[in-house]
Scaffold this motif. Structure first.
Motif, PDB file in Angstrom:
ATOM      1  N   ALA A  20      18.526  14.503  -5.057  1.00  7.93           N
ATOM      2  CA  ALA A  20      19.103  13.552  -4.109  1.00  7.93           C
ATOM      3  C   ALA A  20      18.804  12.110  -4.502  1.00  7.93           C
ATOM      4  O   ALA A  20      19.656  11.232  -4.335  1.00  7.93           O
ATOM      5  CB  ALA A  20      18.586  13.833  -2.698  1.00  7.93           C
ATOM      6  N   GLU A  21      17.623  11.857  -5.031  1.00  2.00           N
ATOM      7  CA  GLU A  21      17.278  10.499  -5.455  1.00  2.00           C
ATOM      8  C   GLU A  21      18.138  10.057  -6.626  1.00  2.00           C
ATOM      9  O   GLU A  21      18.467   8.884  -6.748  1.00  2.00           O
ATOM     10  CB  GLU A  21      15.797  10.420  -5.806  1.00  2.00           C
ATOM     11  N   LYS A  22      18.517  10.992  -7.466  1.00  5.11           N
ATOM     12  CA  LYS A  22      19.329  10.661  -8.639  1.00  5.11           C
ATOM     13  C   LYS A  22      20.818  10.587  -8.294  1.00  5.11           C
ATOM     14  O   LYS A  22      21.520   9.698  -8.773  1.00  5.11           O
ATOM     15  CB  LYS A  22      19.104  11.711  -9.727  1.00  5.11           C
ATOM     16  N   HIS A  23      21.296  11.517  -7.448  1.00  3.89           N
ATOM     17  CA  HIS A  23      22.731  11.642  -7.197  1.00  3.89           C
ATOM     18  C   HIS A  23      23.165  11.259  -5.788  1.00  3.89           C
ATOM     19  O   HIS A  23      24.359  11.164  -5.531  1.00  3.89           O
ATOM     20  CB  HIS A  23      23.174  13.093  -7.457  1.00  3.89           C
ATOM     21  N   GLY A  24      22.219  11.090  -4.872  1.00  6.47           N
ATOM     22  CA  GLY A  24      22.544  10.749  -3.492  1.00  6.47           C
ATOM     23  C   GLY A  24      22.440  11.965  -2.570  1.00  6.47           C
ATOM     24  O   GLY A  24      22.582  13.103  -3.001  1.00  6.47           O
ATOM     25  N   ASN A  25      22.207  11.677  -1.284  1.00  6.23           N
ATOM     26  CA  ASN A  25      22.028  12.745  -0.299  1.00  6.23           C
ATOM     27  C   ASN A  25      23.287  13.575  -0.113  1.00  6.23           C
ATOM     28  O   ASN A  25      23.223  14.793   0.022  1.00  6.23           O
ATOM     29  CB  ASN A  25      21.617  12.159   1.055  1.00  6.23           C
ATOM     30  N   ARG A  26      24.450  12.936  -0.078  1.00 10.18           N
ATOM     31  CA  ARG A  26      25.696  13.665   0.144  1.00 10.18           C
ATOM     32  C   ARG A  26      25.985  14.627  -1.002  1.00 10.18           C
ATOM     33  O   ARG A  26      26.430  15.752  -0.782  1.00 10.18           O
ATOM     34  CB  ARG A  26      26.879  12.698   0.304  1.00 10.18           C
ATOM     35  N   GLU A  27      25.736  14.182  -2.223  1.00 11.55           N
ATOM     36  CA  GLU A  27      25.953  15.068  -3.374  1.00 11.55           C
ATOM     37  C   GLU A  27      24.966  16.226  -3.349  1.00 11.55           C
ATOM     38  O   GLU A  27      25.321  17.374  -3.658  1.00 11.55           O
ATOM     39  CB  GLU A  27      25.826  14.276  -4.679  1.00 11.55           C
ATOM     40  N   ALA A  28      23.716  15.962  -2.968  1.00  9.86           N
ATOM     41  CA  ALA A  28      22.722  17.034  -2.858  1.00  9.86           C
ATOM     42  C   ALA A  28      23.119  18.021  -1.764  1.00  9.86           C
ATOM     43  O   ALA A  28      22.935  19.234  -1.915  1.00  9.86           O
ATOM     44  CB  ALA A  28      21.339  16.446  -2.569  1.00  9.86           C
ATOM     45  N   GLU A  29      23.683  17.512  -0.677  1.00 10.91           N
ATOM     46  CA  GLU A  29      24.164  18.374   0.398  1.00 10.91           C
ATOM     47  C   GLU A  29      25.203  19.362  -0.133  1.00 10.91           C
ATOM     48  O   GLU A  29      25.140  20.565   0.143  1.00 10.91           O
ATOM     49  CB  GLU A  29      24.779  17.523   1.506  1.00 10.91           C
ATOM     50  N   ARG A  30      26.139  18.865  -0.911  1.00 10.13           N
ATOM     51  CA  ARG A  30      27.182  19.732  -1.474  1.00 10.13           C
ATOM     52  C   ARG A  30      26.625  20.684  -2.527  1.00 10.13           C
ATOM     53  O   ARG A  30      26.984  21.860  -2.572  1.00 10.13           O
ATOM     54  CB  ARG A  30      28.295  18.878  -2.072  1.00 10.13           C
ATOM     55  N   GLU A  31      25.749  20.190  -3.367  1.00  8.23           N
ATOM     56  CA  GLU A  31      25.205  21.000  -4.464  1.00  8.23           C
ATOM     57  C   GLU A  31      24.364  22.170  -3.964  1.00  8.23           C
ATOM     58  O   GLU A  31      24.448  23.279  -4.488  1.00  8.23           O
ATOM     59  CB  GLU A  31      24.364  20.103  -5.388  1.00  8.23           C
ATOM     60  N   PHE A  32      23.523  21.923  -2.954  1.00  5.57           N
ATOM     61  CA  PHE A  32      22.576  22.934  -2.495  1.00  5.57           C
ATOM     62  C   PHE A  32      22.969  23.579  -1.164  1.00  5.57           C
ATOM     63  O   PHE A  32      22.258  24.441  -0.667  1.00  5.57           O
ATOM     64  CB  PHE A  32      21.170  22.329  -2.378  1.00  5.57           C
TER      65      PHE A  32
END
Length: 66
Positions: A20-32
């Motif tokens: 999330a720190e590298k890609h952002g919270n929204r992207e982490a939400e989608r990824e995981f």
């Protein structure tokens, strides 16, 4: 349909925080497939997570929401 509650080890939370720190919270939400609110809360608790045993889950420690 009832949702199944998932729990994550401290180690897994720290992996998700790093992403999330590298890609952002929204992207982490989608990824995981984890709610963005959980990721925000974990990022706020990052310092506490670093001092906890890596293989334990929050419910095992009884220290409130992380």
């Amino acid at each position: 349909m009832k949702k199944t509650r998932r729990s994550f080890t401290v180690e897994r939370k720290l992996e998700i925080i790093a992403y999330a720190e590298k890609h952002g919270n929204r992207e982490a939400e989608r990824e995981f497939n984890i709610n963005e609110k959980n990721i925000r809360d974990w990022r706020k608790s990052k310092n506490l997570l670093h001092i906890m045993p890596k293989k334990r889950k929050q419910k095992d420690l009884h220290i409130g929401p992380i």
